[in-house]
Write an enzyme that holds these catalytic residues in place. Structure first.
Site, mmCIF file in Angstrom:
data_model
loop_
_atom_site.group_PDB
_atom_site.id
_atom_site.type_symbol
_atom_site.label_atom_id
_atom_site.label_comp_id
_atom_site.label_asym_id
_atom_site.label_seq_id
_atom_site.Cartn_x
_atom_site.Cartn_y
_atom_site.Cartn_z
ATOM 1 N N LYS A 1 4.219 78.867 10.196
ATOM 2 C CA LYS A 1 4.217 80.096 10.994
ATOM 3 C C LYS A 1 3.093 81.062 10.625
ATOM 4 O O LYS A 1 2.628 81.806 11.479
ATOM 5 C CB LYS A 1 5.578 80.795 10.887
ATOM 6 N N HIS B 1 21.408 81.981 16.166
ATOM 7 C CA HIS B 1 20.152 81.324 16.516
ATOM 8 C C HIS B 1 20.340 80.041 17.320
ATOM 9 O O HIS B 1 19.445 79.200 17.391
ATOM 10 C CB HIS B 1 19.300 81.079 15.268
ATOM 11 N N ARG C 1 7.537 70.749 22.073
ATOM 12 C CA ARG C 1 8.413 69.675 22.570
ATOM 13 C C ARG C 1 9.005 70.080 23.920
ATOM 14 O O ARG C 1 8.856 71.223 24.347
ATOM 15 C CB ARG C 1 9.565 69.477 21.579
HETATM 16 C C1 MV4 Z 1 12.440 88.877 14.780
HETATM 17 C C2 MV4 Z 1 13.405 89.802 15.219
HETATM 18 C C3 MV4 Z 1 13.063 91.136 15.154
HETATM 19 N N1 MV4 Z 1 11.847 91.507 14.680
HETATM 20 N N2 MV4 Z 1 11.251 89.292 14.341
HETATM 21 C C4 MV4 Z 1 15.193 84.999 15.039
HETATM 22 C C5 MV4 Z 1 14.812 83.565 15.098
HETATM 23 C C6 MV4 Z 1 13.353 83.513 14.887
HETATM 24 N N3 MV4 Z 1 12.752 82.596 15.810
HETATM 25 C C7 MV4 Z 1 12.868 84.906 15.068
HETATM 26 N N4 MV4 Z 1 14.014 85.752 15.167
HETATM 27 C C8 MV4 Z 1 13.870 87.087 15.218
HETATM 28 N N5 MV4 Z 1 12.674 87.570 14.804
HETATM 29 C C9 MV4 Z 1 10.976 90.582 14.282
HETATM 30 N N6 MV4 Z 1 9.784 90.985 13.815
HETATM 31 C C10 MV4 Z 1 14.632 89.326 15.679
HETATM 32 C C11 MV4 Z 1 14.874 87.967 15.684
HETATM 33 C C12 MV4 Z 1 16.157 87.565 16.161
HETATM 34 C C13 MV4 Z 1 16.293 86.813 17.320
HETATM 35 C C14 MV4 Z 1 15.186 86.385 18.040
HETATM 36 C C15 MV4 Z 1 15.330 85.630 19.174
HETATM 37 C C16 MV4 Z 1 16.597 85.313 19.621
HETATM 38 C C17 MV4 Z 1 17.710 85.708 18.925
HETATM 39 C C18 MV4 Z 1 17.577 86.454 17.770
HETATM 40 C C19 MV4 Z 1 18.702 86.867 17.078
HETATM 41 C C20 MV4 Z 1 18.561 87.599 15.929
HETATM 42 C C21 MV4 Z 1 17.278 87.937 15.471
#
Ligand code: MV4
Length: 507
Positions: free
Chosen positions: A119, A238, A295
């Site tokens: 990442k 998630h 994918r």
């Molecule tokens: C974040 C965020 C808030 N701020 N990054 C969760 C999984 C990963 N792919 C990234 N995620 C998040 N990153 C920042 N800077 C909140 C999440 C997040 C989230 C993102 C997408 C879908 C569901 C989520 C549930 C909780 C937190």
């Protein structure tokens, strides 16, 4: 150069293996199934033109066994391998082994998989490509002093993320100065034990984001297009639960901007194949690159339904080296599509997997209904893999109509033998935030009480309806009256009617 594919080995199981084989069949391509001990009687084995046993139930020894799968590809003279999603789909080593053996991997190069899998590297690549990322650090945070300094510069709250992570693993939110170092240590140790790599980076915390992803297609000649967005904010731990397109928060202007960013993201790595660019978006229409999935995704059918393109066919044509025959200006969405993931799980018991024997299944049908599944009556869902039973994909001309059609289809869906998430999904369709389209990634958490409220009366209706349906069916069979109009309404029909009236007046 174009290399025609005539046989595809599908290195997967369940609904996605079947999904891939269906497109192969339409293209006149033979398909080869691989299966583990417990999948001997699986649907993908029955559907394929050939099937090879590859090992015991444990994924590590079967669906993740690179050398075994390569061996079967050679033995069966498959000229390509489709990895589906999960398992080996984002494994750079697998893509590399295919390359070495002269087998077409229907997916990206090992280099692209590695770049996007790390990442920190992915972030840097996006910055270089002019794609907006969440404000934060570019390097691994190694010593405490630097970490404190950068985090103070960014400003609390922040999100600490594992570079080798994704999907939320090794992620920590920090909103208090005194918690910075403990969170940093926790994230690092979680990352080390989960991925064997404790590199972490920091981003500004986005408080109530939407998860919006763009479907892209790129060919091997440098052409990249996007097929619009999918709104995936309905997630639990998630795990996506419901996805829809278009996103209720989308505007034509935002779609153009995000679509352009998605295409730039793909071009930044010379991407080819089908891919997904994930963004976080806020209500002010700011958006930031989050991750790229290299994918085909579980939720791809909603894009297929609204744009009309078969994404698996596109993947195969691209892998053959063909030029994309779709121009960006030709892409448009018609109507609205929603997908619900049907899981064999006990939603009333902390969503515990509920594998087991399917004793009865009636799937929904009719206008605008697609189910991508693989189970049948008498099939036993193994405990060894993801307990997803099927995906219910609904299309209608408007979002409102799609929600009503989804409720109707969920109502028609009857599965006995295992516990399923159908009730929970019906509740989501009844939830105000969902119906109004104002939800974000906190939706399930914010509505937990409503979504999990136990309604014993409804459950008893449902149980009775299933039993009565079964009895009605046998009664009809015995009297050979199928097709004739009933003079009396059955109790089953009464329940169905009463229930829908009750639910319609609820809102
Ligand atoms: C974040 C965020 C808030 N701020 N990054 C969760 C999984 C990963 N792919 C990234 N995620 C998040 N990153 C920042 N800077 C909140 C999440 C997040 C989230 C993102 C997408 C879908 C569901 C989520 C549930 C909780 C937190």
């Amino acid at each position: 150069m174009i290399t025609k594919i005539s046989k595809v080995l599908v290195a997967n199981r369940g609904e996605i293996a079947l999904r891939v084989m269906r497109s192969c069949r339409e293209l006149g391509i033979k398909s080869v199934a691989v299966y583990s001990d417990v999948d001997r009687t699986s649907m993908h084995v029955r559907y394929a033109d050939q099937a090879f046993h590859i090992g015991p139930a444990a994924s590590a020894e079967s669906y993740l066994n690179i050398e075994k799968i390569i061996e079967v590809a050679k033995q069966s003279k498959a000229d390509a391998i489709h990895p589906g999603y999960g398992f080996l789909s984002e494994n750079a080593e697998f893509s590399k082994r295919c390359q070495e053996e002269g087998i077409i991997f229907i997916g990206p190069t090992p280099e692209v998989i590695s770049t996007m899998g790390d990442k920190i590297t992915a972030r840097q690549t996006m910055i270089d490509g002019g794609v907006p990322v969440v404000p934060g650090t570019k390097e691994n945070l190694d010593d405490d002093e630097t970490a404190l300094k950068v985090i103070r510069e960014i400003g609390l709250p922040v999100m600490i993320k594992a570079s080798a992570g994704g999907g939320g693993k090794g992620m920590r939110m920090v909103d208090k100065e005194e918690n910075i170092l403990s969170a940093l240590r926790a994230a690092k140790s979680e990352a080390r034990s989960a991925f064997g790599d404790d590199s972490v980076y920091v981003e500004k915390y986005i408080s109530s984001p939407h998860h919006i992803e763009f479907q892209i297609l790129g060919d091997q000649h440098g052409n990249v297009i996007h097929l619009c967005e999918r709104e995936c904010s309905v997630q639990r731990r998630h795990q996506k639960v419901v996805e829809e397109t278009p996103s209720p928060m989308m505007t034509p202007e935002l779609r153009n901007k995000m679509g352009e960013a998605a295409v730039a993201a793909a071009k930044a790595v010379d991407y080819y194949g089908a891919g997904t660019i994930e963004f976080l978006a806020d209500n002010d229409h700011n958006f930031y690159f989050l991750e790229m999935n290299t994918r085909l995704q579980v939720e791809h059918p909603i894009t297929e339904r609204t744009t009309g393109y078969d994404l698996v066919k596109q993947q195969i044509l691209i892998a053959e080296g063909q030029k994309l025959d779709i121009k960006q200006e030709e892409v448009f969405q018609f109507g609205h599509a929603i997908e619900c993931r049907i899981y064999a799980e006990d939603t009333d018991n902390n969503f515990m997997p509920s594998p087991g024997l399917i004793t009865h299944i009636t799937e929904p049908m009719g206008l605008g209904v697609r189910t991508d599944g693989y189970v049948y009556e008498g099939y036993e869902i193994p405990i060894h893999y993801d307990p997803m039973i099927s995906k219910l994909i609904i299309w209608a001309r408007t979002r409102e109509e799609a929600i009503e059609r989804m409720r109707r289809a969920l109502y028609e869906y009857k599965i006995t033998g295992v516990k399923t998430s159908i009730k929970f999904l019906e509740r989501i369709m009844d939830c105000r935030d969902f119906r109004e389209g104002t939800y974000d990634t906190h939706f399930i958490q914010n509505n937990e009480e409503f979504l999990l409220a136990d309604d014993e009366a409804k459950q008893q209706f449902e149980d009775l309806a299933i039993v009565t349906a079964f009895l009605d069916y046998h009664h009809k069979l015995k009297n050979a009256q199928v097709g004739q109009e009933d003079s009396k309404s059955s109790r089953w029909k009464d329940f169905g009617r009463r229930r829908s009236v009750y639910r319609a007046s609820e809102n």
